[in-house]
Design a protein around this motif. Structure first.
Motif, short mmCIF file in Angstrom:
data_model
loop_
_atom_site.label_atom_id
_atom_site.label_comp_id
_atom_site.label_asym_id
_atom_site.label_seq_id
_atom_site.Cartn_x
_atom_site.Cartn_y
_atom_site.Cartn_z
N SER A 96 0.83 -1.20 0.00
CA SER A 96 0.00 0.00 0.00
C SER A 96 0.87 1.25 0.00
CB SER A 96 -0.92 0.00 1.22
OG SER A 96 -1.68 1.18 1.27
N ALA A 97 1.92 1.27 0.86
CA ALA A 97 2.84 2.41 0.91
C ALA A 97 3.61 2.55 -0.40
CB ALA A 97 3.81 2.25 2.08
N LEU A 98 3.99 1.41 -1.00
CA LEU A 98 4.72 1.43 -2.26
C LEU A 98 3.84 1.99 -3.39
CD1 LEU A 98 7.53 0.62 -3.32
CD2 LEU A 98 6.54 -1.59 -3.99
N SER A 99 2.56 1.60 -3.36
CA SER A 99 1.62 2.12 -4.34
C SER A 99 1.48 3.63 -4.21
CB SER A 99 0.26 1.44 -4.17
OG SER A 99 -0.69 1.98 -5.06
N GLN A 100 1.41 4.10 -2.97
CA GLN A 100 1.31 5.54 -2.73
C GLN A 100 2.56 6.27 -3.21
OE1 GLN A 100 -1.96 6.35 -2.31
NE2 GLN A 100 -1.33 7.76 -0.71
N PHE A 101 3.73 5.65 -2.96
CA PHE A 101 4.98 6.30 -3.37
C PHE A 101 5.02 6.46 -4.89
CE2 PHE A 101 9.20 5.62 -5.23
CZ PHE A 101 9.83 6.78 -4.79
N PHE A 102 4.71 5.40 -5.62
CA PHE A 102 4.77 5.48 -7.08
C PHE A 102 3.70 6.42 -7.62
CE2 PHE A 102 7.55 1.77 -7.09
CZ PHE A 102 8.38 2.07 -8.16
N TYR A 103 2.59 6.49 -6.92
CA TYR A 103 1.55 7.42 -7.37
C TYR A 103 2.05 8.86 -7.25
CZ TYR A 103 -2.70 10.18 -7.44
OH TYR A 103 -3.64 11.14 -7.74
N PHE A 104 2.67 9.18 -6.11
CA PHE A 104 3.15 10.54 -5.91
C PHE A 104 4.52 10.79 -6.55
CE2 PHE A 104 0.02 10.30 -2.42
CZ PHE A 104 -0.72 11.42 -2.74
N ALA A 105 5.18 9.73 -7.02
CA ALA A 105 6.47 9.93 -7.70
C ALA A 105 6.27 10.71 -9.00
CB ALA A 105 7.14 8.59 -7.98
N ARG A 106 5.18 10.43 -9.72
CA ARG A 106 4.83 11.17 -10.94
C ARG A 106 5.90 11.10 -12.03
NH1 ARG A 106 -0.56 12.32 -11.30
NH2 ARG A 106 -1.34 12.72 -9.22
N PHE A 107 6.76 10.08 -11.95
CA PHE A 107 7.78 9.95 -13.00
C PHE A 107 7.14 9.74 -14.37
CE2 PHE A 107 10.81 8.16 -9.56
CZ PHE A 107 11.15 9.45 -9.18
N THR A 108 5.99 9.05 -14.40
CA THR A 108 5.33 8.81 -15.69
C THR A 108 4.94 10.13 -16.35
OG1 THR A 108 3.29 8.47 -14.41
CG2 THR A 108 4.43 6.51 -15.20
N ASN A 109 4.44 11.08 -15.54
CA ASN A 109 4.06 12.37 -16.10
C ASN A 109 5.25 13.10 -16.70
OD1 ASN A 109 2.03 12.74 -13.18
ND2 ASN A 109 1.37 11.98 -15.15
N MET A 110 6.38 13.06 -15.98
CA MET A 110 7.57 13.77 -16.46
C MET A 110 8.18 13.07 -17.68
SD MET A 110 9.31 15.29 -12.99
CE MET A 110 8.96 13.93 -11.87
N MET A 111 8.14 11.72 -17.69
CA MET A 111 8.63 11.01 -18.86
C MET A 111 7.77 11.33 -20.08
SD MET A 111 11.21 9.40 -17.66
CE MET A 111 11.63 8.37 -19.04
N LEU A 112 6.49 11.48 -19.85
CA LEU A 112 5.57 11.84 -20.94
C LEU A 112 5.94 13.21 -21.50
CD1 LEU A 112 2.94 10.91 -22.36
CD2 LEU A 112 1.70 12.26 -20.70
N GLY A 113 6.19 14.16 -20.59
CA GLY A 113 6.60 15.50 -21.03
C GLY A 113 7.92 15.47 -21.79
N GLN A 114 8.85 14.61 -21.34
CA GLN A 114 10.13 14.48 -22.05
C GLN A 114 9.92 14.03 -23.49
OE1 GLN A 114 12.03 11.62 -19.38
NE2 GLN A 114 13.76 12.99 -19.25
N SER A 115 9.08 13.02 -23.65
CA SER A 115 8.91 12.42 -24.97
C SER A 115 8.38 13.42 -25.99
CB SER A 115 7.97 11.21 -24.88
OG SER A 115 8.49 10.26 -23.98
N TRP A 116 7.54 14.37 -25.53
CA TRP A 116 6.96 15.33 -26.47
C TRP A 116 8.01 16.24 -27.10
CZ3 TRP A 116 2.35 14.56 -23.25
CH2 TRP A 116 1.25 14.18 -24.03
N ARG A 117 9.15 16.36 -26.46
CA ARG A 117 10.21 17.22 -27.01
C ARG A 117 10.62 16.77 -28.42
NH1 ARG A 117 13.43 19.06 -29.62
NH2 ARG A 117 15.27 20.31 -29.14
N TYR A 118 10.42 15.50 -28.73
CA TYR A 118 10.89 14.96 -29.99
C TYR A 118 9.87 15.06 -31.11
CZ TYR A 118 14.45 13.20 -26.94
OH TYR A 118 15.45 13.14 -26.03
#
Length: 250
Positions: free
Chosen positions: A200-222
């Motif tokens: 449960s704590a791990l799920s919360q961490f990955f949810y608030f990590a938001r790395f997916t959002n930032m990776m998505l923003g990175q990809s649009w640069r191309y």
């Protein structure tokens, strides 16, 4: 004899005026969500006929997607202009930009007002892991938004080094691979989050990590060249995709 000296390109500040509208919408979504949630806390009547959670998630996701895009843009511009990236300079700029205000908030919050929070929460915040403390419900509510700073700082640990890869298309493939891998990990963890407190704590961490959002923003640069029309498409695409990610709890 040619006396002309080679003129090296100078680093310049980059500012995208047409992204201000996206930021304004994201801010508005987050503010409305917090207002509605606090009204509920104080027993006041809600103005929205639906739960505000998803619109707040969309605003936060949009912020992180924009952050990933802008950092990627700056790093690639530096590499294009100078044939390399000065990683030391990058980290010094990030430290000077973020740490003074961040640590001021940590000092004030833990020791002056509201002067709350456990030793573990303080240590996690000092070592730039406030998002971990937030996931474990250890941060006092008054200044728990510092979790987002932890997310950004952890992202900067590995993010710039992706640009050590020589070919641009290989960078893009790497970003897509990491993004897809993160989605799979998040999906698996989410499926098992009710099996144990750790999951449960791990799920919360990955949810608030938001790395997916930032990776998505990175990809649009191309996928863009810098004209305003393409930025308009980027803005709409970021918002729609972040809506999907927020709703799916990714």
């Amino acid at each position: 004899m040619d006396t002309k000296e080679a003129v090296l390109p100078q680093k310049k500040q980059v500012f995208f005026e047409n992204l201000d509208g996206v930021r304004a919408i994201a801010v508005l979504l987050v503010v409305i969500t917090h207002i509605e949630l606090h009204k509920k806390t104080f027993g006041l009547k809600a103005a929205l006929p639906f739960s505000p959670h998803n619109i707040g998630k969309t605003g936060v996701s949009t912020f992180f997607a924009l952050s990933g895009f802008l950092i990627s843009y700056l790093l690639l511009e530096e590499r294009d202009n100078f044939k390399k990236i000065d990683f030391t300079d990058f980290y010094i700029r990030r430290i000077l930009r973020i740490w003074p205000l961040y640590f001021l908030v940590v000092i004030v919050g833990f020791f002056i007002y509201p002067a709350e929070g456990s030793t573990n929460a303080l240590l996690m915040s000092v070592f730039l892991m406030p998002n971990v403390a937030f996931s474990l419900l250890l941060l006092p509510a008054l200044f728990d938004p510092i979790w987002s700073i932890g997310t950004e700082e952890q992202f900067y640990i590995f993010h710039p080094h992706i640009f050590r890869i020589k070919k641009l298309e290989n960078i893009l493939y790497t970003l897509i691979g990491i993004f897809a891998g993160l989605l799979v990990v998040i999906f698996i963890i989410h499926r098992f989050e009710d099996k144990s407190p750790f999951m449960s704590a791990l799920s919360q961490f990955f949810y608030f990590a938001r790395f997916t959002n930032m990776m998505l923003g990175q990809s649009w640069r191309y996928f863009i060249t810098i004209p305003a029309t393409m930025f308009l498409i980027l803005n709409i695409s970021v918002c729609l995709t972040c809506c999907l990610i927020a709703t799916c709890r990714c």
